[in-house]
Design an enzyme around this catalytic site. Structure first.
Site, mmCIF file in Angstrom:
data_model
loop_
_atom_site.group_PDB
_atom_site.id
_atom_site.type_symbol
_atom_site.label_atom_id
_atom_site.label_comp_id
_atom_site.label_asym_id
_atom_site.label_seq_id
_atom_site.Cartn_x
_atom_site.Cartn_y
_atom_site.Cartn_z
ATOM 1 N N ASP A 1 0.832 -1.203 0.000
ATOM 2 C CA ASP A 1 0.000 0.000 0.000
ATOM 3 C C ASP A 1 0.864 1.249 0.000
ATOM 4 O OD1 ASP A 1 -2.265 -1.474 0.212
ATOM 5 O OD2 ASP A 1 -2.399 -1.313 2.388
ATOM 6 N N LYS B 1 -1.220 2.927 -5.230
ATOM 7 C CA LYS B 1 -1.187 4.035 -6.175
ATOM 8 C C LYS B 1 -2.304 3.909 -7.188
ATOM 9 C CE LYS B 1 3.119 6.278 -6.933
ATOM 10 N NZ LYS B 1 4.455 5.982 -7.361
ATOM 11 N N MET C 1 -8.501 7.585 9.577
ATOM 12 C CA MET C 1 -9.023 8.078 8.292
ATOM 13 C C MET C 1 -9.977 9.244 8.503
ATOM 14 S SD MET C 1 -9.656 4.452 6.363
ATOM 15 C CE MET C 1 -10.247 3.531 7.759
HETATM 16 N N1 SAH Z 1 -4.148 -0.993 9.099
HETATM 17 C C1 SAH Z 1 -3.722 0.321 9.507
HETATM 18 C C2 SAH Z 1 -4.824 1.332 9.304
HETATM 19 C C3 SAH Z 1 -5.250 1.478 7.892
HETATM 20 S S1 SAH Z 1 -6.425 2.749 7.648
HETATM 21 C C4 SAH Z 1 -3.254 0.273 10.955
HETATM 22 O O1 SAH Z 1 -3.432 -0.730 11.657
HETATM 23 O O2 SAH Z 1 -2.623 1.233 11.386
HETATM 24 C C5 SAH Z 1 -5.395 4.112 7.248
HETATM 25 C C6 SAH Z 1 -5.397 5.112 8.374
HETATM 26 O O3 SAH Z 1 -4.495 4.716 9.383
HETATM 27 C C7 SAH Z 1 -4.949 6.480 7.991
HETATM 28 O O4 SAH Z 1 -5.971 7.213 7.363
HETATM 29 C C8 SAH Z 1 -4.596 7.062 9.329
HETATM 30 O O5 SAH Z 1 -5.739 7.449 10.032
HETATM 31 C C9 SAH Z 1 -4.014 5.861 10.038
HETATM 32 N N2 SAH Z 1 -2.555 5.837 9.982
HETATM 33 C C10 SAH Z 1 -1.780 4.855 9.481
HETATM 34 N N3 SAH Z 1 -0.473 5.154 9.633
HETATM 35 C C11 SAH Z 1 -0.425 6.345 10.244
HETATM 36 C C12 SAH Z 1 0.615 7.191 10.683
HETATM 37 N N4 SAH Z 1 1.904 6.856 10.519
HETATM 38 N N5 SAH Z 1 0.302 8.346 11.282
HETATM 39 C C13 SAH Z 1 -0.983 8.703 11.476
HETATM 40 N N6 SAH Z 1 -2.015 7.954 11.067
HETATM 41 C C14 SAH Z 1 -1.745 6.791 10.473
#
Ligand code: SAH
Length: 510
Positions: free
Chosen positions: A39, A61, A175
């Site tokens: 991703d 992408k 998100m």
């Molecule tokens: N599976 C991922 C979440 C996927 S949804 C997990 O467990 O973290 C994608 C969302 O994750 C983004 O929109 C944001 O809200 C959050 N996110 C993921 N990485 C992040 C980061 N480094 N900093 C802040 N938010 C993050």
């Protein structure tokens, strides 16, 4: 015995960005991957770990004008597995936390494909932690909810924000950056006071981490004013107050700096670890490798005639290792070195000599021919003494020339050579794509080979603002030849000196 023809799919969590937060299991399966489908959220430090030869597919992408659909991703996973490949589906955070990993696992189960889930460190917990916010705390929150903000505007399939508001504990909203205002409104309408502390954290755990602290009443306007963009999450609740006391991240001297390390893979890890301890996000992009010299005979001859020399002169730690490895193969005993005196240029070279059980008689601080010759002459008149210089192939001729001028008898022998690193393609691509705050160069050959691979001036044109740290004058000279002035040059020409220079140049008080 049944022959296995089908491959396997690993649904792997890459963690929130910082490569150190990748699990050991994730790193192990990544090493064996034939295909990696990733991703957009997967950080460059993790991408750099993808092995050479693996096919890398960016399914985050937009390809052409449409995003790769979930259906297409599922199909690809099944197809690659049926080709007998080890397929890694690499996803930000944890694969089952808003990552559609569940749907992918279902598709694999339906197709009868073997799969394994490698959980990841989810951003829902790790990103607040890097901002100094514990999601639970005995006195403040005995529960936490993780909610998607994605459906905030969707009244039909939307979330009951009233119910979320009434539930006790911290709320972590993923998100949410575009919809934070409606999320906050929903929570206030559901009964949460507008004064409730709320933090929005962008790119948590990476060098680009940004944290905005506000309240439910104001957070929508504050996010808009600051222009925070995805990926970001919100943490809502009293625990946000703890950040004032617990913000450990901003206190590290190199937090917020992404630093590329260009030396050999073997040498990189020591530097990378120290940079990481200082808070930097490290990208290892080895540009060179150490190999035997193209002609080994002069070294063998020198080794066998070791008794004729008065001095051994080492100018790099690599030279010490390369020479002693050959020497010990021939003699099996350090005592065969006899009474020869040893000069080691610079503290790192001297340290390697001592590590191998030998004393150093002279240690010129800097690898500048004049200074080395002077230090040797101060110890003992050079005239008619025999010097064995143990250096890299095609090393700078100044030092042997100078010693000969002073009447010394010099054998300048190559005991290793530096060749361009052809591997590490994923790391090079990750650096090219995302850039770095610092490029560190620890020898002129790291400069030359970085340039050969990535064209340094055009890299800098593509990533303006990249700063360059040079370990010393020889390295800076190689940069000058490309028309580039290093931002800093270490005062001590070793790793400590380089780290000092980076820390001194770091912006104060983020
Ligand atoms: N599976 C991922 C979440 C996927 S949804 C997990 O467990 O973290 C994608 C969302 O994750 C983004 O929109 C944001 O809200 C959050 N996110 C993921 N990485 C992040 C980061 N480094 N900093 C802040 N938010 C993050």
């Amino acid at each position: 015995m049944s022959k296995k023809t089908s491959g396997k799919v690993y649904l792997v969590g890459a963690g929130p960005g910082e490569p150190g937060l990748l699990t050991l299991r994730a790193a192990a399966v990544l090493q064996r991957a034939d295909v990696v489908l990733h991703d957009a959220l997967v950080g460059p430090g993790v991408m750099a770990l993808i092995p050479d030869g693996a096919e890398v597919v960016d399914v985050g992408k937009r390809s052409g004008d449409h995003a790769v659909s979930q259906g297409e991703i599922n199909e690809r996973l099944v197809r690659h597995a049926r080709e007998g490949k080890a397929v890694v589906r690499l996803k930000g955070g944890d694969p089952f936390v808003f990552g559609r990993g569940g749907e992918e696992a279902e598709a694999l189960a339906d197709a009868g494909i073997e799969f394994e889930v490698v959980p990841g460190v989810t951003s829902a917990v790790a990103v607040p932690a890097y901002a100094g916010i514990p999601v639970t705390h005995r006195d403040m929150a005995s529960a936490f909810q993780v909610i998607t903000g994605h459906a905030a505007d969707d009244t039909q399939h939307g979330i009951d924000w009233g119910a979320v508001a009434r539930a006790p504990g911290t709320k972590v909203v993923l998100m949410c950056v575009e919809r934070i205002a409606s999320v906050a409104e929903g929570l206030v309408a559901g009964g949460m006071p507008p004064t409730t502390p709320a933090a929005v954290i962008r790119s948590g755990t990476t060098a680009s981490q940004e944290v905005l602290v506000s309240t439910l009443g104001k957070v929508g306007a504050d996010v808009k004013r600051q222009g925070l963009s995805a990926p970001a999450l919100a943490v809502i609740g009293d625990v946000v107050r703890l950040r004032g006391k617990l913000d450990w991240w901003s206190r590290r001297p190199l937090s917020g700096q992404r630093v590329a390390v260009t030396r050999t893979r073997e040498q990189a890890s020591g530097l990378a670890q120290r940079l990481g301890d200082l808070g930097a996000e490290v990208l290892e992009v080895p540009t060179i490798r150490i190999e035997r010299p193209s002609a080994i005979d002069p070294l063998l001859e020198a080794v066998l005639g070791i008794g004729e020399y008065d001095w051994l002169v080492f100018t790099s730690a690599n030279g010490v290792t390369a020479f002693l490895d050959v020497f010990l193969k021939a003699f099996n005993d350090l005592r065969s070195l006899g009474n020869v005196r040893i000069a080691a240029v610079g503290p790192a070279t001297a340290a390697r000599v001592k590590e191998r059980g030998l004393a150093v008689d002279v240690m010129p601080e800097r690898y500048v021919a004049k200074e080395v010759a002077k230090a040797l002459a101060e110890h003992e008149t050079v005239e008619n003494l025999r010097y064995l210089l143990l250096r890299a192939e095609s090393a700078n001729p100044d030092l042997p020339a100078l010693l000969e001028e002073m009447g010394g008898i010099v054998d300048d022998v190559a005991c290793y050579r530096t060749v361009p690193e052809e591997g590490g393609t994923a790391a090079a691509a990750a650096l090219m794509e995302s850039g770095a705050d610092w490029l560190t160069f620890t020898s002129s050959s790291t400069v030359d080979n970085f340039h050969r691979r990535m064209d340094l001036p055009s890299f800098l044109a593509r990533h303006p603002g990249t700063r360059i740290a040079s370990i010393g004058p020889e390295t800076s000279k190689a940069l000058h030849l490309l028309g580039i002035k290093p931002t800093v040059e270490a005062r001590r020409h070793d790793i400590d000196g380089l780290l000092e220079a980076l820390v001194a140049a770091a912006p104060e008080g983020r």
